[in-house]
Design a protein around this motif. Sequence first.
Motif, PDB file in Angstrom:
ATOM      1  N   VAL A 451       1.162  -1.258  -0.189  1.00  0.00           N
ATOM      2  CA  VAL A 451      -0.719   0.110  -0.159  1.00  0.00           C
ATOM      3  C   VAL A 451       0.971   1.464  -0.225  1.00  0.00           C
ATOM      4  N   ARG A 452       0.604   2.278  -0.443  1.00  0.00           N
ATOM      5  CA  ARG A 452       1.001   3.112   0.156  1.00  0.00           C
ATOM      6  C   ARG A 452       0.609   4.174   1.373  1.00  0.00           C
ATOM      7  N   LEU A 453       1.519   4.644   2.216  1.00  0.00           N
ATOM      8  CA  LEU A 453       1.204   4.859   3.374  1.00  0.00           C
ATOM      9  C   LEU A 453       1.930   6.621   3.841  1.00  0.00           C
ATOM     10  N   VAL A 454       1.063   7.121   4.153  1.00  0.00           N
ATOM     11  CA  VAL A 454       1.323   9.104   4.941  1.00  0.00           C
ATOM     12  C   VAL A 454       1.666   8.827   6.329  1.00  0.00           C
ATOM     13  N   GLY A 455       1.824   9.030   6.371  1.00  0.00           N
ATOM     14  CA  GLY A 455       2.751   9.549   8.575  1.00  0.00           C
ATOM     15  C   GLY A 455       3.604   9.571   8.457  1.00  0.00           C
ATOM     16  N   PRO A 456       3.937   9.205   9.943  1.00  0.00           N
ATOM     17  CA  PRO A 456       3.450   8.890  10.625  1.00  0.00           C
ATOM     18  C   PRO A 456       2.692  10.023  11.250  1.00  0.00           C
ATOM     19  N   TYR A 457       1.436   9.416  12.079  1.00  0.00           N
ATOM     20  CA  TYR A 457       0.627   9.833  12.807  1.00  0.00           C
ATOM     21  C   TYR A 457       0.773   9.324  14.185  1.00  0.00           C
ATOM     22  N   VAL A 458       1.895   9.012  14.613  1.00  0.00           N
ATOM     23  CA  VAL A 458       1.677   8.078  15.992  1.00  0.00           C
ATOM     24  C   VAL A 458       3.067   7.476  15.852  1.00  0.00           C
ATOM     25  N   ARG A 459       4.341   8.204  16.686  1.00  0.00           N
ATOM     26  CA  ARG A 459       5.242   7.649  17.569  1.00  0.00           C
ATOM     27  C   ARG A 459       5.414   6.230  18.216  1.00  0.00           C
ATOM     28  N   THR A 460       5.285   4.289  18.586  1.00  0.00           N
ATOM     29  CA  THR A 460       5.099   3.734  19.275  1.00  0.00           C
ATOM     30  C   THR A 460       6.895   3.632  20.014  1.00  0.00           C
ATOM     31  N   TYR A 461       6.107   2.650  20.879  1.00  0.00           N
ATOM     32  CA  TYR A 461       8.274   2.681  22.223  1.00  0.00           C
ATOM     33  C   TYR A 461       6.827   1.084  22.252  1.00  0.00           C
ATOM     34  N   HIS A 462       7.557   0.125  22.636  1.00  0.00           N
ATOM     35  CA  HIS A 462       7.467  -0.951  23.405  1.00  0.00           C
ATOM     36  C   HIS A 462       7.232  -1.046  25.104  1.00  0.00           C
ATOM     37  N   GLY A 463       6.520  -1.859  25.354  1.00  0.00           N
ATOM     38  CA  GLY A 463       5.543  -1.628  26.618  1.00  0.00           C
ATOM     39  C   GLY A 463       4.999  -2.899  26.835  1.00  0.00           C
ATOM     40  N   VAL A 464       5.037  -3.075  28.027  1.00  0.00           N
ATOM     41  CA  VAL A 464       5.180  -5.008  29.342  1.00  0.00           C
ATOM     42  C   VAL A 464       3.518  -4.449  29.757  1.00  0.00           C
ATOM     43  N   LEU A 465       2.854  -5.238  29.541  1.00  0.00           N
ATOM     44  CA  LEU A 465       0.991  -5.401  30.472  1.00  0.00           C
ATOM     45  C   LEU A 465       0.971  -6.744  30.862  1.00  0.00           C
ATOM     46  N   VAL A 466       0.640  -6.070  32.162  1.00  0.00           N
ATOM     47  CA  VAL A 466       0.699  -6.932  33.610  1.00  0.00           C
ATOM     48  C   VAL A 466      -0.186  -7.197  34.508  1.00  0.00           C
ATOM     49  N   GLU A 467      -0.639  -8.050  34.713  1.00  0.00           N
ATOM     50  CA  GLU A 467      -1.941  -8.092  36.351  1.00  0.00           C
ATOM     51  C   GLU A 467      -1.238  -6.811  37.264  1.00  0.00           C
ATOM     52  N   LYS A 468      -2.357  -5.895  37.986  1.00  0.00           N
ATOM     53  CA  LYS A 468      -2.171  -5.526  38.541  1.00  0.00           C
ATOM     54  C   LYS A 468      -1.172  -5.614  39.982  1.00  0.00           C
ATOM     55  N   GLY A 469      -0.647  -5.232  40.646  1.00  0.00           N
ATOM     56  CA  GLY A 469      -0.030  -5.747  42.204  1.00  0.00           C
ATOM     57  C   GLY A 469       1.173  -6.859  41.193  1.00  0.00           C
ATOM     58  N   ASN A 470       0.990  -7.296  40.039  1.00  0.00           N
ATOM     59  CA  ASN A 470       2.469  -8.135  40.023  1.00  0.00           C
ATOM     60  C   ASN A 470       3.678  -6.836  39.682  1.00  0.00           C
ATOM     61  N   LYS A 471       4.310  -7.078  40.857  1.00  0.00           N
ATOM     62  CA  LYS A 471       5.468  -6.808  41.637  1.00  0.00           C
ATOM     63  C   LYS A 471       7.032  -7.375  40.625  1.00  0.00           C
ATOM     64  N   THR A 472       6.853  -8.401  40.178  1.00  0.00           N
ATOM     65  CA  THR A 472       8.201  -8.939  39.729  1.00  0.00           C
ATOM     66  C   THR A 472       8.329  -8.920  38.445  1.00  0.00           C
ATOM     67  N   ILE A 473       7.656  -8.255  37.637  1.00  0.00           N
ATOM     68  CA  ILE A 473       7.536  -7.617  36.102  1.00  0.00           C
ATOM     69  C   ILE A 473       8.034  -6.147  35.786  1.00  0.00           C
ATOM     70  N   SER A 474       9.621  -5.493  36.399  1.00  0.00           N
ATOM     71  CA  SER A 474       9.304  -4.063  36.428  1.00  0.00           C
ATOM     72  C   SER A 474      10.017  -4.292  35.772  1.00  0.00           C
ATOM     73  N   ASN A 475      11.171  -4.967  34.653  1.00  0.00           N
ATOM     74  CA  ASN A 475      11.480  -4.293  33.305  1.00  0.00           C
ATOM     75  C   ASN A 475      11.825  -5.728  32.436  1.00  0.00           C
ATOM     76  N   PHE A 476      12.653  -4.806  31.174  1.00  0.00           N
ATOM     77  CA  PHE A 476      12.044  -6.726  29.922  1.00  0.00           C
ATOM     78  C   PHE A 476      13.146  -7.402  30.631  1.00  0.00           C
ATOM     79  N   LYS A 477      14.640  -7.693  30.926  1.00  0.00           N
ATOM     80  CA  LYS A 477      15.136  -8.758  31.688  1.00  0.00           C
ATOM     81  C   LYS A 477      13.824  -8.813  32.336  1.00  0.00           C
ATOM     82  N   ASP A 478      13.014  -9.023  33.576  1.00  0.00           N
ATOM     83  CA  ASP A 478      12.201  -9.894  34.115  1.00  0.00           C
ATOM     84  C   ASP A 478      11.006 -11.146  33.455  1.00  0.00           C
ATOM     85  N   LEU A 479      10.973 -10.708  31.488  1.00  0.00           N
ATOM     86  CA  LEU A 479      10.413 -11.157  30.898  1.00  0.00           C
ATOM     87  C   LEU A 479      11.364 -12.802  31.157  1.00  0.00           C
TER      88      LEU A 479
END
Length: 622
Positions: A451-479
């Motif tokens: 396709v032809r692309l026009v943009g970007p309209y948003v820059r994106t960054y990697h993130g992690v989603l966890v269950e609330k209260g999960n303190k064992t994952i605070s950075n990518f190395k914890d994965l």
Amino acid sequence: MARPLGELQGETAEANDFARWLRKITNGVGVRQLESDFPYSKSLWTQFRNGSRLIPRELLDQVVSRYLREPAMRQRQLDEGHRLFEEALRSAARARTGENGSAPAARPRPGDAQAHALLRLDDARLRQIEAMRRLHASERRCDQLQDLVSELERRCTLLQHERDRARDEARAELQRQVQMSAEYRRQADLKLKRARRAREEAYELRLAAEAQVARAQLDVLQRSGAEAEDIAPLVAPADAAGHLSLLADVAPALHAIDDEMDENDQGMDALRAELRLPAVDRSPYDPRIVQGVVEEGEAPSPKVVRVLTEDNADSGDNPHSRGTGPRSGAGRRGRRAVALCLALATTLGMSLAWDPPPAGAARDPLRATGANRLTIGVAIDAPGLSELDDGGLHGFEVDMGVRLAQYLGFDSQKVSLTALDVNERAAAVRDGRVDVVIARVEVTKAMKKQVRLVGPYVRTYHGVLVEKGNKTISNFKDLAGRNVCTRAYSASQEGVLKDNAAVIVTRPDTRGCVAALRAHQVEAVIDDQVALYGYTEKFDDLEVPPAATDGQQAGFYAIALPKETSDESCRNVFRALQQYVRGPWKSDFQSRLGSVVMAFPTTWNAFTPSEGDMNERSSCSA
């Protein structure tokens, strides 16, 4: 803003009839404004409008003259007011002399049917004026709140800067001001959402009121062939937007806005009842984007309509499909609306025909013409960005699509939204089911071949989603060693998981990964932060640890156009996107993706695309 009026308190039925007429003429005007416009106190105006006291005769003329500007309408209402006033005087005299019974009914006069039709037209126009007042007030309130949100954002940034440089003794006070400003900003965001909902509802009421005016106009025309100037449309002036400056003013202003919106809701409820429209549930906020298909015989909505693709509209296993068979009530109302529009067009001598394009002319779907419609493909699985639920389609990408269509010159009634699954977006724009896709399409070499692309309209960054209260994952190395879900077709995110020795689990889309997380089938989800934060707003049991990012851009979201799109049309879309990014991009992002802004209060502008980003990554440029 005028408060709802109380019960009528006239001594006679005729006094109450006159009070109802006076309320109609002064609808939407508060006693404070009436006291300012005329030399009578607020308490007297309260008595005038509840029927317990009759206004002076000369004041009747002054009120009509001030609030009704159209000459023919003014004269009709003046005659009606004098008639009701005289009846109220006679009934009061009879009551004082001990006479019983009500006044004899007035004898029908020649031309009564025409006069009554004109009075009904006046009533419809007064409701139209009130609906327009509500709409103007809602638009002013949205502008005021957007300015307030921007001002509080600026204050937070400046206060944080001062706090970081301040001495210890001043730091605590600055921190308190930062927290207070952030909380006010959060509250203002919520009120902005409510104000936008009220604006959409006021727009709906205006359309219904205008339809009533059209029906009343038809009645007048059919009865006596009234002159065109007797049924000319009315326009109400817009209010000027207010401004706030001091932080101490914010809390009272927010309370005042709440009161205004409560009163506005009550006023719209009253107007909705007069227009015989069903009541609405205002508990959840959602912009009123109509969900469904445009059926034959239904009047098209002036807002965006979600349409279904031909290959899945009638599929029994499609949870979002709606049948196109006859529907009781809605279909009949739609057919009556179409018949009314055709009758009005015929009576006023308007043509509904359009000239087809010359034979062999190529259709450019991105060029706004009288015949062209614009169909925009959007996502259904990205809360905050673009999501389909029972309330329809809504989110940042949906708002952006509507604005871009306006910048390209398309009337809102010519724009449709099509909900697309993640695996059909490129195919939908390639095979012509949609004219453009705004649905988290990433700028990649592989995508540029399709396709032809026009943009970007948003820059994106990697993130992690966890269950609330999960303190064992605070950075990518914890994965490392953990089951982590990512959506299919995302090579960059799979690369991050491989680099951090995670066990990769894939699902067709982010929604599937989130479901797996909430079912405890995986321990985390990796995706773009803007997408993940949308799910934290939808589900209270999920969170994105702000520190859990690799600091690298995950990619860029762009608009996808058909490969055969002309350079001129591509440039038009590019310029429209530039206009959007320079204008309402920030306020839309703050409103729809407020959780991202709250998580990165001083750095969220990093998600904004730059001019260099767009020039470098678009298939065309201005």
